[in-house]
Design a protein around this motif. Structure first.
Motif, PDB file in Angstrom:
ATOM      1  N   SER A   1       6.841 -16.521  -6.385  1.00  0.00           N
ATOM      2  CA  SER A   1       6.850 -14.978  -7.151  1.00  0.00           C
ATOM      3  C   SER A   1       7.790 -14.344  -6.044  1.00  0.00           C
ATOM      4  CB  SER A   1       5.800 -14.271  -7.630  1.00  0.00           C
ATOM      5  OG  SER A   1       5.791 -13.375  -8.626  1.00  0.00           O
ATOM      6  N   GLY A   2       7.031 -14.573  -4.759  1.00  0.00           N
ATOM      7  CA  GLY A   2       7.709 -13.902  -3.659  1.00  0.00           C
ATOM      8  C   GLY A   2       9.223 -13.671  -4.033  1.00  0.00           C
ATOM      9  N   ILE A   3       9.525 -14.915  -3.882  1.00  0.00           N
ATOM     10  CA  ILE A   3      11.326 -14.523  -4.172  1.00  0.00           C
ATOM     11  C   ILE A   3      11.804 -13.886  -5.116  1.00  0.00           C
ATOM     12  CG2 ILE A   3      13.197 -16.806  -4.067  1.00  0.00           C
ATOM     13  CD1 ILE A   3      11.554 -19.188  -4.061  1.00  0.00           C
ATOM     14  N   LEU A   4      11.087 -13.713  -5.820  1.00  0.00           N
ATOM     15  CA  LEU A   4      11.972 -12.810  -7.167  1.00  0.00           C
ATOM     16  C   LEU A   4      11.443 -11.228  -7.117  1.00  0.00           C
ATOM     17  CD1 LEU A   4      10.637 -13.960 -10.664  1.00  0.00           C
ATOM     18  CD2 LEU A   4      13.012 -13.768  -9.947  1.00  0.00           C
ATOM     19  N   PHE A   5      10.642 -11.234  -6.307  1.00  0.00           N
ATOM     20  CA  PHE A   5      10.352 -10.064  -5.189  1.00  0.00           C
ATOM     21  C   PHE A   5      11.416  -9.329  -4.307  1.00  0.00           C
ATOM     22  CE2 PHE A   5       6.918 -10.014  -7.913  1.00  0.00           C
ATOM     23  CZ  PHE A   5       6.833  -8.450  -8.656  1.00  0.00           C
ATOM     24  N   ASP A   6      11.691 -11.047  -3.735  1.00  0.00           N
ATOM     25  CA  ASP A   6      12.666 -10.194  -2.239  1.00  0.00           C
ATOM     26  C   ASP A   6      14.483  -9.764  -3.132  1.00  0.00           C
ATOM     27  OD1 ASP A   6      11.454 -11.104  -0.781  1.00  0.00           O
ATOM     28  OD2 ASP A   6      11.235 -13.531  -0.367  1.00  0.00           O
ATOM     29  N   PHE A   7      13.998 -10.534  -4.586  1.00  0.00           N
ATOM     30  CA  PHE A   7      16.027 -10.205  -5.395  1.00  0.00           C
ATOM     31  C   PHE A   7      15.759  -8.829  -5.635  1.00  0.00           C
ATOM     32  CE2 PHE A   7      19.082 -12.718  -4.470  1.00  0.00           C
ATOM     33  CZ  PHE A   7      18.439 -13.940  -4.516  1.00  0.00           C
ATOM     34  N   ILE A   8      14.747  -8.398  -6.703  1.00  0.00           N
ATOM     35  CA  ILE A   8      14.269  -7.555  -6.930  1.00  0.00           C
ATOM     36  C   ILE A   8      14.018  -6.206  -6.247  1.00  0.00           C
ATOM     37  CG2 ILE A   8      13.001  -6.240  -8.808  1.00  0.00           C
ATOM     38  CD1 ILE A   8      12.320  -9.396  -9.801  1.00  0.00           C
ATOM     39  N   PHE A   9      13.789  -6.402  -5.232  1.00  0.00           N
ATOM     40  CA  PHE A   9      13.214  -5.095  -4.660  1.00  0.00           C
ATOM     41  C   PHE A   9      14.270  -4.882  -3.900  1.00  0.00           C
ATOM     42  CE2 PHE A   9       8.502  -5.035  -5.955  1.00  0.00           C
ATOM     43  CZ  PHE A   9       8.816  -4.002  -6.956  1.00  0.00           C
ATOM     44  N   TRP A  10      14.375  -5.733  -2.466  1.00  0.00           N
ATOM     45  CA  TRP A  10      15.309  -6.052  -1.881  1.00  0.00           C
ATOM     46  C   TRP A  10      16.681  -5.716  -1.373  1.00  0.00           C
ATOM     47  CZ3 TRP A  10      14.393  -3.686   2.968  1.00  0.00           C
ATOM     48  CH2 TRP A  10      13.146  -3.678   3.233  1.00  0.00           C
ATOM     49  N   MET A  11      16.934  -6.177  -2.302  1.00  0.00           N
ATOM     50  CA  MET A  11      18.800  -5.819  -2.821  1.00  0.00           C
ATOM     51  C   MET A  11      18.858  -4.576  -2.852  1.00  0.00           C
ATOM     52  SD  MET A  11      19.330  -7.533  -6.479  1.00  0.00           S
ATOM     53  CE  MET A  11      18.889  -6.875  -8.513  1.00  0.00           C
ATOM     54  N   PHE A  12      18.034  -3.369  -3.340  1.00  0.00           N
ATOM     55  CA  PHE A  12      17.876  -2.159  -3.259  1.00  0.00           C
ATOM     56  C   PHE A  12      16.992  -1.312  -1.855  1.00  0.00           C
ATOM     57  CE2 PHE A  12      17.178  -2.993  -7.731  1.00  0.00           C
ATOM     58  CZ  PHE A  12      18.166  -2.549  -8.679  1.00  0.00           C
ATOM     59  N   GLY A  13      17.514  -2.690  -0.798  1.00  0.00           N
ATOM     60  CA  GLY A  13      17.705  -1.788   0.838  1.00  0.00           C
ATOM     61  C   GLY A  13      18.002  -1.333   1.421  1.00  0.00           C
ATOM     62  N   PHE A  14      19.415  -1.105   0.439  1.00  0.00           N
ATOM     63  CA  PHE A  14      20.709  -0.049   0.711  1.00  0.00           C
ATOM     64  C   PHE A  14      19.626   1.010   1.226  1.00  0.00           C
ATOM     65  CE2 PHE A  14      21.461  -0.617  -4.153  1.00  0.00           C
ATOM     66  CZ  PHE A  14      21.613   0.604  -4.253  1.00  0.00           C
ATOM     67  N   LEU A  15      18.191   1.402  -0.053  1.00  0.00           N
ATOM     68  CA  LEU A  15      18.567   3.182  -0.012  1.00  0.00           C
ATOM     69  C   LEU A  15      17.582   3.506   1.174  1.00  0.00           C
ATOM     70  CD1 LEU A  15      17.225   2.677  -3.910  1.00  0.00           C
ATOM     71  CD2 LEU A  15      18.504   4.105  -3.363  1.00  0.00           C
ATOM     72  N   ARG A  16      17.145   1.986   1.405  1.00  0.00           N
ATOM     73  CA  ARG A  16      16.653   2.890   3.424  1.00  0.00           C
ATOM     74  C   ARG A  16      17.084   2.710   4.076  1.00  0.00           C
ATOM     75  NH1 ARG A  16      16.273   1.535   7.464  1.00  0.00           N
ATOM     76  NH2 ARG A  16      16.072  -0.776   8.072  1.00  0.00           N
ATOM     77  N   MET A  17      17.991   1.830   4.463  1.00  0.00           N
ATOM     78  CA  MET A  17      19.033   1.644   5.291  1.00  0.00           C
ATOM     79  C   MET A  17      20.496   3.183   4.351  1.00  0.00           C
ATOM     80  SD  MET A  17      19.410  -2.360   5.440  1.00  0.00           S
ATOM     81  CE  MET A  17      19.342  -3.031   3.723  1.00  0.00           C
TER      82      MET A  17
END
Length: 445
Positions: free
Chosen positions: A45-61
């Protein structure tokens, strides 16, 4: 600058290390149940959350780089505008995730490979964790904003508080209530809301201590202008693509691992968690580099920029060297603490040596990532990741999948880090040799 760098790094390391350690505790609690199905399900399930959340990592960076430059220019009004616009975007994106969550789950678990029991555990974890989506994305923004303003201590406070909630609820939900994978996901979701509450409190405290930060700016029409959001999204587009490519590689790696069997998936998931621990250590230096690089760029101080980069690289090598040495000297303690499965531990001992090239070469890539994020050079990050994935990672990973060879899969991760380190190093050298350093020194004089 050296003292400021190490101060920021120390705060960042303390804040960062609690995140993967909490992940390890999640894994350890699930891994010490009678079966490792729940641990593998959470990893899937963590694979999905990597996509769902971290593809919005640009909000932090993106927020970190822009805020750091505004801080270097002593433009607090712009700093506040960046925060407000980024929070609005985070709320919009988070709402979209919630609306689409049933479809994301259905499509995601059709694509992901795994035994039916593992998938069932993964779905339970997903259902419990997805409600925290808006909180997660807003926390990205606040983390980036406080880092850009060199307020790493605020990030440390919020992170420690959130992870303390997560660990406490993990023990309660999993060990006492018997909620297994669902309990682990729910604990994570609740902790994200707790973190957001702390960030909001710290934000208002920041307003009180900095009179130049005035909420009256929210009344201005320019805050909500389309032009402001378009400018923000233009930068974040490249960082988004870079992050998406990175997530694709690790998702492919874990998916290929799941095809090799549940035991291989469990072992590789644990090694990835250890890599995350090291990455978060190195990220302490990388995040300090983001903040200071942005500040120095805003001040047009090119000479200090070069010194900062060398200092960050040296520090990151020290972090990874100590971490790898500890694992190699105490493998039974390290792996035995995480899982009691002798079969998984045996595999971990066989594959632990891949940590050395992945982490040492990766340290260079992480620091250079932070350097270019601080300079808001998203295009460089995007192109570097594209080259690394297509020409360094995919060919090796493909053969690892065909031959079901886990050593080749780990070689593909090492090659990914090598590609990133090489391409970003070339760009850094080009920056200091041409348009970057000389012109900045000239402007400063």
């Amino acid at each position: 600058m050296r003292s400021k760098f190490y101060k920021l790094t120390a705060y960042n390391v303390l804040a960062n290390i609690t995140v993967p350690l909490t992940g390890l505790i999640d894994t350890a609690i699930l891994g010490n149940l009678d079966t490792h199905i729940f641990m593998a399900g959470a990893a899937l399930s963590g694979i999905l959350f990597d996509f769902i959340f971290w593809m919005f990592g640009f909000l932090r960076m993106g927020t970190t780089g822009l805020t750091a430059q505004a801080t270097g220019e002593k433009n607090d009004k712009e700093s506040l505008l960046i925060l407000v616009r980024s929070v609005i975007l985070a709320c919009c994106f988070g709402s979209c995730i919630l609306v689409l969550s049933p479809y994301l789950k259905e499509i995601g678990f059709q694509i992901l490979k795994g035994d039916p029991a593992v998938k069932s555990a993964g779905i339970s974890y997903y259902d419990a964790r997805i409600p925290g989506s808006i909180a997660v994305l807003c926390n990205y923004v606040f983390t980036g904003w406080f880092l850009g303003r060199e307020r790493s201590a605020s990030v440390l406070i919020a992170t420690v508080f959130a992870n303390a909630i997560n660990i406490t609820l993990d023990v309660w939900f999993i060990l006492f209530l018997g909620w297994e994978a669902f309990g682990a996901g729910l604990a994570t979701s609740i902790s994200q809301f707790g973190m957001l509450v702390v960030f909001i409190f710290l934000f208002f405290r920041e307003l009180k201590t900095n009179p130049s930060l005035k909420l009256s700016v929210l009344k201005e029409k320019t805050v909500y202008s389309l032009r402001g959001f378009v400018s923000l999204l233009h930068l974040n587009r490249d960082i988004f693509l870079r992050t998406l490519l990175l997530l694709l590689t690790f998702s492919l790696f874990r998916n290929f691992s799941s095809e090799a069997g549940t035991t291989i998936l469990a072992a590789n998931s644990i090694l990835l968690q250890l890599i995350l621990v090291s990455a978060y250590l190195v990220d302490g230096a990388a995040l300090a580099t983001e903040s200071l690089a942005g500040n120095l760029y805003g001040e047009k101080n090119g000479k200090a920029l070069k010194g900062l980069l060398y200092l960050a690289l040296y520090t990151s090598f020290l972090f990874t060297s100590f971490f790898v040495a500890f694992i190699f000297v105490f493998p039974n303690f390290t792996f035995g603490t995480i899982t009691k499965s002798s079969e998984v531990i045996s595999l971990l001992v066989d594959y632990q040596y891949w940590l050395l090239p992945v982490l040492e070469i990766g340290a260079v890539a992480f620091v250079l990532d932070g350097f270019f994020i601080g300079l808001t050079r998203g295009k460089i990050l995007r192109n570097s990741m594209l080259i690394s994935v297509v020409f360094f990672f995919l060919p090796v990973a493909y053969f690892g999948k065909i031959f079901e060879n886990n050593h080749l899969l780990w070689l593909s991760i090492a090659m990914l880090m090598t590609g990133r380190a090489i391409t970003l190093s070339i760009q850094a050298k080009k920056f200091f040799k041409t348009a970057g350093l000389p012109s900045m020194i000239q402007n400063a004089n």
